[in-house]
Design a protein around this motif. Structure first.
Motif, PDB file in Angstrom:
ATOM      1  N   SER A 195       9.723  43.636  29.447  1.00 40.48           N
ATOM      2  CA  SER A 195       9.775  43.037  28.115  1.00 40.48           C
ATOM      3  C   SER A 195       9.848  41.515  28.205  1.00 40.48           C
ATOM      4  O   SER A 195       9.210  40.803  27.411  1.00 40.48           O
ATOM      5  CB  SER A 195      10.986  43.578  27.345  1.00 40.48           C
ATOM      6  N   PHE A 196      10.605  41.013  29.169  1.00 47.05           N
ATOM      7  CA  PHE A 196      10.679  39.559  29.351  1.00 47.05           C
ATOM      8  C   PHE A 196       9.316  38.997  29.755  1.00 47.05           C
ATOM      9  O   PHE A 196       8.879  37.953  29.243  1.00 47.05           O
ATOM     10  CB  PHE A 196      11.732  39.238  30.420  1.00 47.05           C
ATOM     11  N   LEU A 197       8.624  39.675  30.673  1.00 40.38           N
ATOM     12  CA  LEU A 197       7.297  39.217  31.092  1.00 40.38           C
ATOM     13  C   LEU A 197       6.307  39.268  29.923  1.00 40.38           C
ATOM     14  O   LEU A 197       5.460  38.370  29.776  1.00 40.38           O
ATOM     15  CB  LEU A 197       6.796  40.080  32.249  1.00 40.38           C
ATOM     16  N   ALA A 198       6.399  40.327  29.113  1.00 38.79           N
ATOM     17  CA  ALA A 198       5.469  40.457  27.988  1.00 38.79           C
ATOM     18  C   ALA A 198       5.667  39.336  26.970  1.00 38.79           C
ATOM     19  O   ALA A 198       4.698  38.800  26.421  1.00 38.79           O
ATOM     20  CB  ALA A 198       5.641  41.819  27.326  1.00 38.79           C
ATOM     21  N   ARG A 199       6.928  38.949  26.728  1.00 38.26           N
ATOM     22  CA  ARG A 199       7.197  37.939  25.710  1.00 38.26           C
ATOM     23  C   ARG A 199       6.967  36.525  26.241  1.00 38.26           C
ATOM     24  O   ARG A 199       6.376  35.683  25.552  1.00 38.26           O
ATOM     25  CB  ARG A 199       8.640  38.068  25.216  1.00 38.26           C
ATOM     26  N   ARG A 200       7.413  36.252  27.458  1.00 40.43           N
ATOM     27  CA  ARG A 200       7.415  34.887  27.963  1.00 40.43           C
ATOM     28  C   ARG A 200       6.130  34.512  28.687  1.00 40.43           C
ATOM     29  O   ARG A 200       5.614  33.394  28.495  1.00 40.43           O
ATOM     30  CB  ARG A 200       8.612  34.698  28.906  1.00 40.43           C
ATOM     31  N   LEU A 201       5.616  35.393  29.500  1.00 32.70           N
ATOM     32  CA  LEU A 201       4.435  35.072  30.297  1.00 32.70           C
ATOM     33  C   LEU A 201       3.135  35.466  29.596  1.00 32.70           C
ATOM     34  O   LEU A 201       2.179  34.693  29.568  1.00 32.70           O
ATOM     35  CB  LEU A 201       4.524  35.753  31.666  1.00 32.70           C
ATOM     36  N   LEU A 202       3.088  36.679  29.047  1.00 33.70           N
ATOM     37  CA  LEU A 202       1.861  37.152  28.414  1.00 33.70           C
ATOM     38  C   LEU A 202       1.762  36.779  26.940  1.00 33.70           C
ATOM     39  O   LEU A 202       0.711  36.979  26.322  1.00 33.70           O
ATOM     40  CB  LEU A 202       1.749  38.682  28.561  1.00 33.70           C
ATOM     41  N   ARG A 203       2.836  36.258  26.361  1.00 34.83           N
ATOM     42  CA  ARG A 203       2.846  35.834  24.947  1.00 34.83           C
ATOM     43  C   ARG A 203       2.513  36.997  24.008  1.00 34.83           C
ATOM     44  O   ARG A 203       1.737  36.858  23.055  1.00 34.83           O
ATOM     45  CB  ARG A 203       1.865  34.677  24.711  1.00 34.83           C
ATOM     46  N   LEU A 204       3.135  38.121  24.243  1.00 35.23           N
ATOM     47  CA  LEU A 204       2.936  39.292  23.397  1.00 35.23           C
ATOM     48  C   LEU A 204       4.130  39.453  22.469  1.00 35.23           C
ATOM     49  O   LEU A 204       5.195  38.891  22.697  1.00 35.23           O
ATOM     50  CB  LEU A 204       2.763  40.559  24.244  1.00 35.23           C
ATOM     51  N   ARG A 205       3.947  40.243  21.432  1.00 32.13           N
ATOM     52  CA  ARG A 205       5.022  40.520  20.467  1.00 32.13           C
ATOM     53  C   ARG A 205       5.020  41.994  20.110  1.00 32.13           C
ATOM     54  O   ARG A 205       4.052  42.732  20.358  1.00 32.13           O
ATOM     55  CB  ARG A 205       4.866  39.670  19.205  1.00 32.13           C
ATOM     56  N   VAL A 206       6.117  42.407  19.490  1.00 30.73           N
ATOM     57  CA  VAL A 206       6.257  43.801  19.065  1.00 30.73           C
ATOM     58  C   VAL A 206       5.425  44.029  17.804  1.00 30.73           C
ATOM     59  O   VAL A 206       5.374  43.160  16.917  1.00 30.73           O
ATOM     60  CB  VAL A 206       7.741  44.138  18.811  1.00 30.73           C
ATOM     61  N   PRO A 207       4.741  45.168  17.666  1.00 33.74           N
ATOM     62  CA  PRO A 207       3.937  45.423  16.457  1.00 33.74           C
ATOM     63  C   PRO A 207       4.807  45.519  15.208  1.00 33.74           C
ATOM     64  O   PRO A 207       5.951  45.983  15.252  1.00 33.74           O
ATOM     65  CB  PRO A 207       3.236  46.746  16.761  1.00 33.74           C
ATOM     66  N   THR A 208       4.259  45.074  14.091  1.00 37.72           N
ATOM     67  CA  THR A 208       4.911  45.258  12.800  1.00 37.72           C
ATOM     68  C   THR A 208       4.800  46.727  12.380  1.00 37.72           C
ATOM     69  O   THR A 208       4.019  47.489  12.958  1.00 37.72           O
ATOM     70  CB  THR A 208       4.264  44.357  11.747  1.00 37.72           C
ATOM     71  N   PRO A 209       5.564  47.167  11.374  1.00 41.00           N
ATOM     72  CA  PRO A 209       5.437  48.567  10.928  1.00 41.00           C
ATOM     73  C   PRO A 209       4.021  48.935  10.506  1.00 41.00           C
ATOM     74  O   PRO A 209       3.551  50.040  10.799  1.00 41.00           O
ATOM     75  CB  PRO A 209       6.432  48.652   9.762  1.00 41.00           C
ATOM     76  N   ALA A 210       3.316  48.031   9.823  1.00 39.45           N
ATOM     77  CA  ALA A 210       1.940  48.330   9.412  1.00 39.45           C
ATOM     78  C   ALA A 210       1.021  48.430  10.630  1.00 39.45           C
ATOM     79  O   ALA A 210       0.160  49.320  10.704  1.00 39.45           O
ATOM     80  CB  ALA A 210       1.434  47.262   8.448  1.00 39.45           C
ATOM     81  N   GLU A 211       1.197  47.532  11.598  1.00 33.68           N
ATOM     82  CA  GLU A 211       0.371  47.586  12.806  1.00 33.68           C
ATOM     83  C   GLU A 211       0.683  48.830  13.628  1.00 33.68           C
ATOM     84  O   GLU A 211      -0.220  49.446  14.201  1.00 33.68           O
ATOM     85  CB  GLU A 211       0.605  46.330  13.635  1.00 33.68           C
ATOM     86  N   ARG A 212       1.940  49.215  13.682  1.00 31.31           N
ATOM     87  CA  ARG A 212       2.298  50.426  14.427  1.00 31.31           C
ATOM     88  C   ARG A 212       1.746  51.672  13.751  1.00 31.31           C
ATOM     89  O   ARG A 212       1.330  52.620  14.430  1.00 31.31           O
ATOM     90  CB  ARG A 212       3.820  50.511  14.556  1.00 31.31           C
ATOM     91  N   ALA A 213       1.737  51.686  12.414  1.00 34.25           N
ATOM     92  CA  ALA A 213       1.156  52.831  11.705  1.00 34.25           C
ATOM     93  C   ALA A 213      -0.339  52.959  11.971  1.00 34.25           C
ATOM     94  O   ALA A 213      -0.884  54.062  11.963  1.00 34.25           O
ATOM     95  CB  ALA A 213       1.415  52.702  10.209  1.00 34.25           C
ATOM     96  N   ARG A 214      -1.015  51.863  12.204  1.00 30.68           N
ATOM     97  CA  ARG A 214      -2.443  51.888  12.536  1.00 30.68           C
ATOM     98  C   ARG A 214      -2.682  52.217  14.008  1.00 30.68           C
ATOM     99  O   ARG A 214      -3.641  52.883  14.369  1.00 30.68           O
ATOM    100  CB  ARG A 214      -3.035  50.523  12.200  1.00 30.68           C
ATOM    101  N   LEU A 215      -1.761  51.767  14.872  1.00 34.18           N
ATOM    102  CA  LEU A 215      -1.960  51.884  16.313  1.00 34.18           C
ATOM    103  C   LEU A 215      -1.461  53.202  16.883  1.00 34.18           C
ATOM    104  O   LEU A 215      -2.064  53.758  17.813  1.00 34.18           O
ATOM    105  CB  LEU A 215      -1.255  50.710  17.002  1.00 34.18           C
ATOM    106  N   GLU A 216      -0.375  53.726  16.349  1.00 33.44           N
ATOM    107  CA  GLU A 216       0.254  54.913  16.933  1.00 33.44           C
ATOM    108  C   GLU A 216      -0.654  56.152  16.927  1.00 33.44           C
ATOM    109  O   GLU A 216      -0.765  56.828  17.947  1.00 33.44           O
ATOM    110  CB  GLU A 216       1.564  55.225  16.203  1.00 33.44           C
ATOM    111  N   PRO A 217      -1.319  56.497  15.797  1.00 27.33           N
ATOM    112  CA  PRO A 217      -2.171  57.700  15.840  1.00 27.33           C
ATOM    113  C   PRO A 217      -3.302  57.591  16.856  1.00 27.33           C
ATOM    114  O   PRO A 217      -3.648  58.574  17.516  1.00 27.33           O
ATOM    115  CB  PRO A 217      -2.705  57.804  14.407  1.00 27.33           C
ATOM    116  N   VAL A 218      -3.868  56.393  17.000  1.00 29.20           N
ATOM    117  CA  VAL A 218      -4.950  56.212  17.971  1.00 29.20           C
ATOM    118  C   VAL A 218      -4.415  56.370  19.390  1.00 29.20           C
ATOM    119  O   VAL A 218      -5.021  57.034  20.241  1.00 29.20           O
ATOM    120  CB  VAL A 218      -5.606  54.837  17.775  1.00 29.20           C
ATOM    121  N   TRP A 219      -3.263  55.771  19.663  1.00 31.34           N
ATOM    122  CA  TRP A 219      -2.685  55.863  21.000  1.00 31.34           C
ATOM    123  C   TRP A 219      -2.272  57.299  21.322  1.00 31.34           C
ATOM    124  O   TRP A 219      -2.427  57.761  22.462  1.00 31.34           O
ATOM    125  CB  TRP A 219      -1.494  54.917  21.097  1.00 31.34           C
ATOM    126  N   ARG A 220      -1.766  58.023  20.345  1.00 29.08           N
ATOM    127  CA  ARG A 220      -1.397  59.421  20.579  1.00 29.08           C
ATOM    128  C   ARG A 220      -2.623  60.269  20.935  1.00 29.08           C
ATOM    129  O   ARG A 220      -2.558  61.156  21.786  1.00 29.08           O
ATOM    130  CB  ARG A 220      -0.706  60.000  19.339  1.00 29.08           C
TER     131      ARG A 220
END
Length: 454
Positions: free
Chosen positions: A215-240
């Motif tokens: 999580s530290f590498l994702a936030r600090r080095l890769l500049r990633l963030r946690v999905p918002t609820p709307a983004e997770r609702a769009r992403l979760e069914p596809v990933w499943r």
């Protein structure tokens, strides 16, 4: 006892206890009305004669019909329907007094009878596409409907294929250089206890699979963030759906978002799967699933953790090399300020030292000089393997669509930059971590023709 005629009959014996009645009987009482009552319905009140076979019953006249003045008048006629029927009333609201037709119904058209279905198209030729429903926008061909279903998990969730092992093998020289650097610094600062920091550094590679470290590498080095609820609702069914087809537990990996206008996705460390906002918001879910299946192929093949592990162990040697280059540039600048002969002397000394070091450690330095090209080759091989993984899960056509879109964006970017835009060629092309789009599409062609390679 017998009695002869003419003989007097003795009186009956008296019952004991009863008085003796006199011989003369009392007179009978008279009926108040000795005459018979009149028979109802006859003129003189006498009953009609009995009906006997030799004498038929005399027919009496029929009684008068009630309510008529003349007893001989016939009964009134029963009311009947009129002979001429009146036309039905006009249908309200129509100009020609006819019932209105049902909206949309054909006028005096014969009912349509079922016809034989059209013959199927010949093999290798697609039939006509069905007409889209009226009022509904045409659906993208790579738009898929993902429904929840039973998931069968495979016994082996991840591994290390030949590409991952080749990546680790190529980075062995860098690991040895880093080990020498760490050992030298540990000996200079810890003396006889130098083995302790060296051991800690070697064991630190396990942090690649540590969730908080990821999580530290994702936030600090890769500049990633946690999905918002709307983004997770769009992403979760596809990933499943992607993980269900691969037989992998979707909870083993964490989804991340990168703020970018490029079509891209990431697989890093042991459990990181990232996707750009442009890919999430603009790609159909079929193409988004193809991109995620490609990144899942990097994880199941061990490419992601092998790459991060090699980079981690190569950091001490890389930092040392950067420090040497920075010190050399600083020394040259100082020598230029002092005098030109001093610069020449410094360059000569630095060159002799470098040649001596290369002569002493050429077995390590030569593989390190070739390692970037070998790593680029391994990376290109890993991309092709990840493409094959996504195509094997049934996403060959959406993945080809993603590659066509990425190539179109790249060509548009080069066109906007003008003819002087730099393009990779020669040795720079050998250092590319991704193969050409034409090569990737050519490798996908067997899957597109439904003839996957064995």
């Amino acid at each position: 006892m017998t009695h002869s005629p003419g003989q007097d009959i003795p009186p009956p014996p008296t019952y004991p206890g009863h008085p003796v009645e006199p011989a003369a009987s009392l007179p009978l009482p008279e009926h108040p009305d000795t005459s018979a009552p009149a028979y109802p319905g006859t003129p003189d009140g006498t009953p009609p004669p009995p009906d006997t076979p030799d004498r038929p019953l005399a027919s009496a006249p029929a009684p008068a019909y009630p309510g008529t003045a003349d007893d001989a008048a016939p009964p009134p006629a029963y009311p009947a329907a009129p002979a001429v029927t009146a036309p039905p009333p006009a249908y309200p609201g129509t100009p020609d007094d006819t019932a209105p037709l049902y909206p949309g119904a054909p006028v005096s058209a014969a009912p349509a009878y079922p016809r034989d279905p059209a013959p199927p198209p010949p093999p290798g030729q697609l039939g006509p596409a069905p007409d889209p429903l009226p009022g509904r926008p045409e659906q993208h061909p790579h738009q898929m409907d993902f429904e929840q279903r039973r998931v069968h998990l495979t016994a082996r969730q991840r591994g290390a294929d030949a590409t991952a092992l080749s990546r680790l093998l190529v980075q062995v020289p860098a690991f040895l250089c880093s080990l020498a650097v760490v050992t030298g610094f540990a000996s200079a600062f810890f003396g006889s206890a130098a083995w302790l920091p060296v051991t800690v550094w070697v064991l630190s590679g396990a942090l690649v699979f540590h969730r908080p470290t990821e999580s530290f590498l994702a936030r600090r080095l890769l500049r990633l963030r946690v999905p918002t609820p709307a983004e997770r609702a769009r992403l979760e069914p596809v990933w499943r759906e992607v993980t269900a087809r691969a037989g992998v537990d979707h909870q083993r990996y964490e989804l991340w978002i990168e703020e970018s206008d490029d079509i891209n996705a990431y697989a890093a460390a042991g459990h990181i799967v990232g996707v750009t906002t442009f890919s999430l918001n603009h790609l159909p879910n079929g193409q988004l699933a193809a991109a995620l299946a490609h990144e899942l192929g990097h994880h199941t093949g061990g490419h992601a953790w092998a790459s991060l592990l090699g980079q981690w162990y190569a950091q001490p040697a890389e930092l040392t090399w950067r420090a040497i280059r920075a010190m050399s540039r600083f020394a040259l600048r100082v020598a230029r300020v002092i005098s030109l002969p001093a610069t020449g002397v410094l360059v000569l000394l630095f060159g002799c030292g470098l040649l001596a070091f290369v002569a002493a450690a050429w077995m390590v330095l030569l593989p390190m000089a070739v390692a970037p090209y070998l790593l680029a080759l391994v990376n290109r091989r890993a991309e092709l393997r990840a493409d094959a993984h996504a195509a094997g899960l049934g996403f060959a056509h959406p993945l080809a669509g993603v590659l066509h879109t990425m190539r179109a964006h790249e060509e548009a970017r080069y066109a906007a930059a003008g003819p002087r835009a730099p393009r990779a060629a020669g040795l720079a092309k050998l250092l590319s971590s991704h193969p050409d789009y034409a090569d990737r599409l050519q490798r996908l062609q067997p899957y597109l023709d439904e003839r996957p390679p064995r």
